[in-house]
Structures are given as structure tokens and as C-alpha cells.
Motif scaffolding. Sequence first.
Motif, PDB file in Angstrom:
ATOM      1  N   ASP A   1      -1.637  14.933  12.904  1.00  0.00           N
ATOM      2  CA  ASP A   1      -1.564  13.659  13.638  1.00  0.00           C
ATOM      3  C   ASP A   1      -1.625  12.495  12.651  1.00  0.00           C
ATOM      4  O   ASP A   1      -2.554  11.679  12.664  1.00  0.00           O
ATOM      5  N   ALA A   2      -0.625  12.418  11.790  1.00  0.00           N
ATOM      6  CA  ALA A   2      -0.556  11.376  10.760  1.00  0.00           C
ATOM      7  C   ALA A   2       0.906  11.207  10.373  1.00  0.00           C
ATOM      8  O   ALA A   2       1.738  12.089  10.615  1.00  0.00           O
ATOM      9  N   LEU A   3       1.210  10.088   9.756  1.00  0.00           N
ATOM     10  CA  LEU A   3       2.578   9.801   9.347  1.00  0.00           C
ATOM     11  C   LEU A   3       2.564   8.891   8.137  1.00  0.00           C
ATOM     12  O   LEU A   3       1.512   8.473   7.666  1.00  0.00           O
ATOM     13  N   HIS A   4       3.745   8.581   7.618  1.00  0.00           N
ATOM     14  CA  HIS A   4       3.833   7.576   6.556  1.00  0.00           C
ATOM     15  C   HIS A   4       5.087   6.749   6.767  1.00  0.00           C
ATOM     16  O   HIS A   4       6.039   7.171   7.443  1.00  0.00           O
ATOM     17  N   LEU A   5       5.076   5.533   6.206  1.00  0.00           N
ATOM     18  CA  LEU A   5       6.153   4.587   6.483  1.00  0.00           C
ATOM     19  C   LEU A   5       6.252   3.541   5.376  1.00  0.00           C
ATOM     20  O   LEU A   5       5.433   3.492   4.466  1.00  0.00           O
ATOM     21  N   HIS A   6       7.281   2.719   5.463  1.00  0.00           N
ATOM     22  CA  HIS A   6       7.503   1.585   4.563  1.00  0.00           C
ATOM     23  C   HIS A   6       6.602   0.454   5.060  1.00  0.00           C
ATOM     24  O   HIS A   6       6.892  -0.176   6.081  1.00  0.00           O
ATOM     25  N   PRO A   7       5.501   0.176   4.393  1.00  0.00           N
ATOM     26  CA  PRO A   7       4.509  -0.735   4.971  1.00  0.00           C
ATOM     27  C   PRO A   7       4.969  -2.178   5.095  1.00  0.00           C
ATOM     28  O   PRO A   7       4.591  -2.864   6.047  1.00  0.00           O
ATOM     29  N   LEU A   8       5.780  -2.650   4.163  1.00  0.00           N
ATOM     30  CA  LEU A   8       6.247  -4.035   4.268  1.00  0.00           C
ATOM     31  C   LEU A   8       7.226  -4.191   5.422  1.00  0.00           C
ATOM     32  O   LEU A   8       7.139  -5.158   6.197  1.00  0.00           O
ATOM     33  N   ASN A   9       8.137  -3.250   5.578  1.00  0.00           N
ATOM     34  CA  ASN A   9       9.067  -3.338   6.705  1.00  0.00           C
ATOM     35  C   ASN A   9       8.344  -3.190   8.036  1.00  0.00           C
ATOM     36  O   ASN A   9       8.766  -3.778   9.044  1.00  0.00           O
TER      37      ASN A   9
ATOM     38  N   ASN B   1       0.814  -1.221   0.000  1.00  0.00           N
ATOM     39  CA  ASN B   1       0.000   0.000   0.000  1.00  0.00           C
ATOM     40  C   ASN B   1       0.849   1.273   0.000  1.00  0.00           C
ATOM     41  O   ASN B   1       2.075   1.221  -0.021  1.00  0.00           O
ATOM     42  N   GLY B   2       0.156   2.410   0.061  1.00  0.00           N
ATOM     43  CA  GLY B   2       0.846   3.696  -0.001  1.00  0.00           C
ATOM     44  C   GLY B   2       1.627   4.057   1.232  1.00  0.00           C
ATOM     45  O   GLY B   2       2.455   4.975   1.195  1.00  0.00           O
ATOM     46  N   GLY B   3       1.377   3.389   2.356  1.00  0.00           N
ATOM     47  CA  GLY B   3       2.119   3.659   3.577  1.00  0.00           C
ATOM     48  C   GLY B   3       1.605   4.827   4.389  1.00  0.00           C
ATOM     49  O   GLY B   3       2.278   5.316   5.300  1.00  0.00           O
ATOM     50  N   PHE B   4       0.364   5.300   4.100  1.00  0.00           N
ATOM     51  CA  PHE B   4      -0.232   6.412   4.849  1.00  0.00           C
ATOM     52  C   PHE B   4      -0.800   5.899   6.173  1.00  0.00           C
ATOM     53  O   PHE B   4      -1.527   4.896   6.190  1.00  0.00           O
ATOM     54  N   VAL B   5      -0.520   6.594   7.253  1.00  0.00           N
ATOM     55  CA  VAL B   5      -1.063   6.247   8.573  1.00  0.00           C
ATOM     56  C   VAL B   5      -1.888   7.425   9.067  1.00  0.00           C
ATOM     57  O   VAL B   5      -1.349   8.440   9.503  1.00  0.00           O
TER      58      VAL B   5
END
Length: 428
Positions: free
Chosen positions: A178-186, A70-74
Amino acid sequence: MPSSDPSYYRATATSYAPYAPLQGSAQAHVAIVGGGYAGLNTALGLAERGVRDVVLLEREQVGFGASGRNGGFVFAGYSLGEQALLDQLGEQRARALFKLTVEGVHRIRERVAKYAISCDAVDEGVIWANWFRDPRILRERQQLLAERYGVQWEWLAQAELRRRVHSDRYSDGLFERDALHLHPLNYAIGLAAAASGQGVRIHERSGVRSLRRDGLRWRIETAQGVLHADQVVLACGGYLAGLQKRIDRAILPIATYVMATEPLGERLAGCLRTRSAIYDTRFAFDYYRPLPDTRLLWGGRISIRNRSPRAVQRLLRRDLLRVFPQLEDARIDYAWSGLMSYARHQMPQIGGSGDGLWWAQAFGGHGLSSTCAAGELLAAAIAENDDGWKQFADYKLPSTHRPAGYLAAQASYWRAEFNDWLKTRVEG
């Protein structure tokens, strides 16, 4: 199934020793089928509550499905919009469900720190950029979130937005801090390591072939083993397990597409002067974010069709250039697809049948915070007999009537896409 060509995430995944397939006969208190976010969060939630004899079975590798694509949006919220949630449940219940996803965002931050998960987390918010000239869509949502949900989003005037996002496409925007993004598989790999470190037994390459009652317990068969368990959690998302018809037929697996450019170096600053992730106000929106190696990750579109990496690249490149024509010469290094799970009511399906069978699915492209919430609800239900999961009781398992449901979903998307196009055209 999606293309086996590696995604950017797979190409840059944290290396780990593979978890061995299930072999022979084994026993468990809780068996979890599915090694995506819903299953991993449930497993970790159980382990954190001191539950032992938890076994997780994954057909491929942890994070193989949408959780690793996915896009990695939290961020907080559900596929069903905030106004519709209020209309259906009333303010008190809607606010409680929304709060679960806010808490999910906070728990993700805490777990990344607590378990030292190396997933390129960037805690600098998300921008909702207005594709249209009419600011009402922003003002109305900003007011709704503040007054009914107690959530504050910052207004970004056009000049400020364009200082951060160098595109003439947008007029103004909202900033969700109050949001972040990340490498979803890792992140998924890190959740698995955290759960395994607390005693959860994880088995990859262990697709479940059958699930049935065997006396007072459940009997789960894989190609090489048999597992008996008191409780079973089905958390397969869009990658249907074929084990319980009424659970499988309650969702539509829908494809979405993602790509990543070559490293852009100085050219990235010509597009973005922000580390925030961005998506826009259309129903058929683009979403994108800068990566640590100066690539731009770009996603968008939903479809009942799975496409080849070449076709995904062709579609998304056209979308990219509408926003950043300055990247016309940029090479695309990766393009891939993934299957999300959608319910007719556009809300997660989290529940149990009373005989030790549980399910968590239909997160509809809003899975990072809501799967974290689902894992906590199911872990509390199994470990503590907590009934918090009943907050989702209104969102049952109505059939999606596949294959006709696919046609209805695609027609609905095309209609919304046409409305976006028409509004853009009218505005000039």
C-alpha cells in the motif's frame, strides 16, 4: 538556500502559466503562506469543502522547496518510529495518528486520478531492504505493524529480493504494497492547478514580509501587496518565513541530497527487475527508484550543510556504487539538495493559537502522506470547526535552540551513522 541548479524534477516539470504576484490590496477569508504540500493540501481541502476567498502566497514557485525536491515516496508513517509512537501515546491514539497517514496515501491516489495529475505515479509498492544479515529488525517491525497497527507487510526472502534488486548488498526485505512513488514537483503543480480550478487564488513570487494583527483580522504584507485575512495558515517547512519566532524556532531545517543518473536503457534491468521504490534498514539509509525514462533516482544522507551539486554527486555516487557496482560508468545528469523541517520530538507540528493563526510543519522527510493528512485536518478545522487537529496536541512547538540545535542534530546523525558502520563491520 539550496543550489539554483535545476533538479531532474525541475527539468521535467509540467509547464504552466505562472501565477501572478500579489499586487495592491486584497481580502481573503483564509490566507496560506507556503506553496508546498502542506499549504496546497490545505488550500485544496478548503476548496473541496466549499470555502471561498482562499489565497495562497508562495515566495518562489509552487513546489519550490522540499515538496518539489524529495524522493517521491508515498507511504504511511512518521519520522518518529511506530514503537516510539506507541510508547508515547498508547495503542489507541498511536493507531489513530498512523491511520491518518494511511488515509493520506489513499487520498493521494484518489486526487491523482480525480484531477488527472500527470506525475508519473507508479502504484507498485515500496521495498524495505535489509542492509544487515540479522533479520530481527524486519521480523520485529513486521510483527509490530500487523499486531498493533493492522498493517500487513510481505516478507521477501533473500532469493526473492535479489530477483527484484540485483545487488549482493541486501539479505532480505519487506514489501509494503500500500505505497507508491511519483514525480513530486509535478504532483505539487497538479495540486495547485486543482485548487486554482476551484477558486483558490495563488500568487507566486509573493514572499511575505510581515504578519501582524490588524483589529480582528490579520494583515499580511508582500513586496507589492497587502492582504487582510480572517485566518492564516503558516506552512513553510524548512524554508523559514521569519514571521512568527516561536513557530520558526520550533524546527530545524535539515538538508538531504538527491541525484539522477543518465538514462540507463538496458542497464537498468541489470540493477532492478521491479518498479517498486526501495530504501534500506540503516538509520542513514539510501533510497532510490526507477524513473520512466530508465534513469535511476538516488537519494540519501541528511546534514546541516547545504552542498553544491558537484559535492552532492560525489557523495551519492559513492553510495550508489556500494549497492550497484555495475553502474560504475554511469553518468550522473542531475544532483541537488532540499531542506526538510524537523522538530525535536520527530513528529509533525499541526496546531492553532485560537486567534485565527494555524501552522503545519516538521514533517521530517515523511511529508507526502502526512502533509495530505495535515491539510485535511486544518481544512476541516477552519471550514467545519472540527477538532481532529487536536490529536497532535502533544507535539507542540519546543524550541530547537538554533544554532546549537544544528550541532546536536549533526552529532546525533553521525553517531547513528557510526553505529550502522560498526554493525556492518561486525557482520563482515
